[in-house]
Motif scaffolding. Structure first.
Motif, PDB file in Angstrom:
ATOM      1  N   GLN A 244      29.687  41.967  43.653  1.00 51.57           N
ATOM      2  CA  GLN A 244      30.132  42.107  42.204  1.00 51.57           C
ATOM      3  C   GLN A 244      29.845  41.126  41.069  1.00 51.57           C
ATOM      4  O   GLN A 244      29.499  41.301  39.769  1.00 51.57           O
ATOM      5  CB  GLN A 244      31.681  42.726  42.014  1.00 51.57           C
ATOM      6  CG  GLN A 244      32.257  43.816  43.393  1.00 51.57           C
ATOM      7  CD  GLN A 244      33.465  43.741  42.868  1.00 51.57           C
ATOM      8  OE1 GLN A 244      34.224  42.704  41.832  1.00 51.57           O
ATOM      9  NE2 GLN A 244      34.511  44.333  44.141  1.00 51.57           N
ATOM     10  N   ASP A 247      25.912  41.604  39.709  1.00 51.42           N
ATOM     11  CA  ASP A 247      25.654  42.718  39.974  1.00 51.42           C
ATOM     12  C   ASP A 247      25.366  43.504  38.903  1.00 51.42           C
ATOM     13  O   ASP A 247      25.255  43.334  37.613  1.00 51.42           O
ATOM     14  CB  ASP A 247      26.464  43.973  40.593  1.00 51.42           C
ATOM     15  CG  ASP A 247      25.359  45.487  40.166  1.00 51.42           C
ATOM     16  OD1 ASP A 247      24.741  45.436  40.109  1.00 51.42           O
ATOM     17  OD2 ASP A 247      26.645  45.898  39.350  1.00 51.42           O
ATOM     18  N   HIS A 248      27.426  42.478  37.951  1.00 47.58           N
ATOM     19  CA  HIS A 248      28.036  42.489  36.513  1.00 47.58           C
ATOM     20  C   HIS A 248      27.171  41.604  35.668  1.00 47.58           C
ATOM     21  O   HIS A 248      26.794  41.932  34.625  1.00 47.58           O
ATOM     22  CB  HIS A 248      29.108  41.651  36.690  1.00 47.58           C
ATOM     23  CG  HIS A 248      29.763  42.008  35.471  1.00 47.58           C
ATOM     24  ND1 HIS A 248      29.761  40.932  34.520  1.00 47.58           N
ATOM     25  CD2 HIS A 248      30.983  42.903  34.755  1.00 47.58           C
ATOM     26  CE1 HIS A 248      30.877  41.378  33.423  1.00 47.58           C
ATOM     27  NE2 HIS A 248      31.345  42.648  33.339  1.00 47.58           N
ATOM     28  N   PRO A 251      22.561  44.086  36.768  1.00 44.05           N
ATOM     29  CA  PRO A 251      22.556  44.823  37.357  1.00 44.05           C
ATOM     30  C   PRO A 251      21.356  45.268  38.364  1.00 44.05           C
ATOM     31  O   PRO A 251      20.416  45.050  37.981  1.00 44.05           O
ATOM     32  CB  PRO A 251      22.527  45.870  35.704  1.00 44.05           C
ATOM     33  CG  PRO A 251      23.403  45.253  34.543  1.00 44.05           C
ATOM     34  CD  PRO A 251      22.348  43.929  34.880  1.00 44.05           C
ATOM     35  N   SER A 322      30.265  37.414  32.349  1.00 43.38           N
ATOM     36  CA  SER A 322      30.818  37.408  33.641  1.00 43.38           C
ATOM     37  C   SER A 322      31.479  35.790  34.725  1.00 43.38           C
ATOM     38  O   SER A 322      32.227  36.080  35.763  1.00 43.38           O
ATOM     39  CB  SER A 322      29.176  37.680  33.836  1.00 43.38           C
ATOM     40  OG  SER A 322      28.672  39.099  33.562  1.00 43.38           O
ATOM     41  N   ARG A 325      34.507  36.028  34.227  1.00 36.04           N
ATOM     42  CA  ARG A 325      35.260  36.994  35.456  1.00 36.04           C
ATOM     43  C   ARG A 325      35.545  36.172  36.700  1.00 36.04           C
ATOM     44  O   ARG A 325      36.742  36.022  37.351  1.00 36.04           O
ATOM     45  CB  ARG A 325      34.272  38.075  35.483  1.00 36.04           C
ATOM     46  CG  ARG A 325      34.869  39.067  34.488  1.00 36.04           C
ATOM     47  CD  ARG A 325      33.463  40.368  34.869  1.00 36.04           C
ATOM     48  NE  ARG A 325      33.754  40.722  35.860  1.00 36.04           N
ATOM     49  CZ  ARG A 325      33.820  42.460  36.612  1.00 36.04           C
ATOM     50  NH1 ARG A 325      34.860  42.752  35.879  1.00 36.04           N
ATOM     51  NH2 ARG A 325      33.813  42.358  37.700  1.00 36.04           N
TER      52      ARG A 325
END
Length: 384
Positions: A244, A247-248, A251, A322, A325
């Protein structure tokens, strides 16, 4: 969790007592003292690793480390409530929900006729370990005064060493868990604190070189085991979080690790639209630095404390959410301290998580936290 950090007489920091939370973000303009605060934390951690006095000496010794600001703007206008330290010592300490610790550095006392050429070396003159909360002589468990270490046994004190060198911490002298568990446990927790500061991403950076792979639950500070650290997350950590995180930020992209017959690990970056993966040598500085933060913050072996110095460096603004996160993910498993210049990163962390914002300012050479009200400052007493 560490609840309070205390610093006195270090560079631009005359006196700071800072309450901490699970996630702490330090901001402020250039020259406000962010780097000095980071260095003070690093110096405190080195006490548990046995290299603290050496680090002080390399940085210029006590004369360079001592606070050198003025206490008055002029002779007629004193600064209310501010004064120079009452003693010629540099003092660092923290309190936590279990054990607490403080250390004081000063000029060791030598015999008048000493012929040593190291008379200007800094030395440790005081160390103390006590339970959670503020220090009191009545609740101290271990005391070190100059060359003598004493341990509390009921109502009495037992001398466990009377010849410790001034350039050694008590953690180097006493490490037997059976005889002095307080010292052993404090040493182990401080040795596990993790600091990350400016990953190298230049052409010859260790992170760009293929390495012999071995299980790596912790990313080295220079990133030289990046491929092995990523593979360790995929096998024994949180592979979904890693997928994740990539990919975040990019993409459709993902990472794989290739291993040669000789056991050499190489990282490959698969990007949407490309017919072949990119090697780590082909990655841009920003992409590589983000992947390094992924490996560091998704560690399968989270430390008690993780300190990040300007993690946004060289990252495109689009990657900041990102990164935030990842930091929030790490703060769920470790106490995190972030020193940052990025308003975007700070705002993102404040909006999406419980964040203790610490904004530094400098007045007359002194680092301060203006938002910290008097009654917000934790109770703190230095051992005399």
């Amino acid at each position: 969790m560490i609840e309070t950090i205390a610093i006195e007489n270090y560079r631009s920091i005359l006196k700071l007592i800072i309450p901490l939370d699970r996630l702490n973000v330090v901001t402020g303009p250039n020259g406000s003292g962010k780097s000095n605060l980071y260095k003070a934390l690093s110096l405190l951690a080195r006490a548990g690793r046995g290299s603290v006095v050496e680090s002080l000496a390399i940085d210029g010794g006590l004369d360079s480390a001592f606070w050198a600001g003025q206490s008055k703007p002029n002779d007629k206008m004193p600064i209310v409530g501010e004064q120079k330290p009452s003693n010629n010592q540099l003092r660092l300490g923290f309190s936590s929900d279990s054990y607490s610790y403080s250390v004081a550095f000063g000029r060791p006392e030598y015999e008048p006729r000493s012929t040593s050429m190291f008379l200007l070396d800094p030395g440790i003159v005081r160390e103390s370990i006590w339970p959670a909360g503020s220090y009191r002589p009545q609740n101290a468990l271990v005391e070190r005064k100059n060359n003598v270490i004493t341990l509390r046994e009921g109502r009495h004190w037992k001398v466990i060493s009377n010849h410790i060198s001034t350039f050694d911490s008590l953690f180097e002298q006493v490490s037997n868990i059976e005889s002095v568990p307080e010292i052993y446990l404090m040493k182990e927790r401080m040795r596990q604190w993790r600091f990350y500061d400016h990953f190298r991403t230049d052409r010859n950076a260790p992170a760009r070189q293929s390495q012999l792979g071995s299980r790596s639950p912790v990313l080295y500070h220079d990133g030289r085991n990046l491929a092995a650290a990523i593979q360790t997350i995929l096998e024994t950590g949180d592979p979904d979080a890693l997928v994740q995180a990539i990919d975040h930020a990019f993409p459709g992209a993902y990472l794989t690790i290739r291993r040669s017959d000789e056991g050499i690990f190489s990282l490959e970056f698969h990007q949407k639209g490309l017919l072949r993966p990119l090697s780590v040598a082909e990655l841009s500085d920003g992409t590589l630095r983000y992947i390094l933060w992924v490996a560091a913050l998704l560690t399968p072996r989270p430390p008690e404390l993780m300190v990040l110095n300007e993690p946004e460096t060289s990252l495109h603004p689009d990657l900041i959410p990102s990164l935030a996160r990842l930091i929030l993910y790490a703060a769920e498993r470790s106490q995190v301290w972030v020193v940052s210049h990025s308003d975007i990163l700070t705002q993102w962390l404040e909006d999406h998580g419980q964040c203790n914002s610490i904004r530094l300012e400098k007045y007359l050479g002194q680092t301060q936290i203006p938002s910290l009200e008097r009654f917000d400052i934790p109770v703190w007493h230095w051992p005399s």
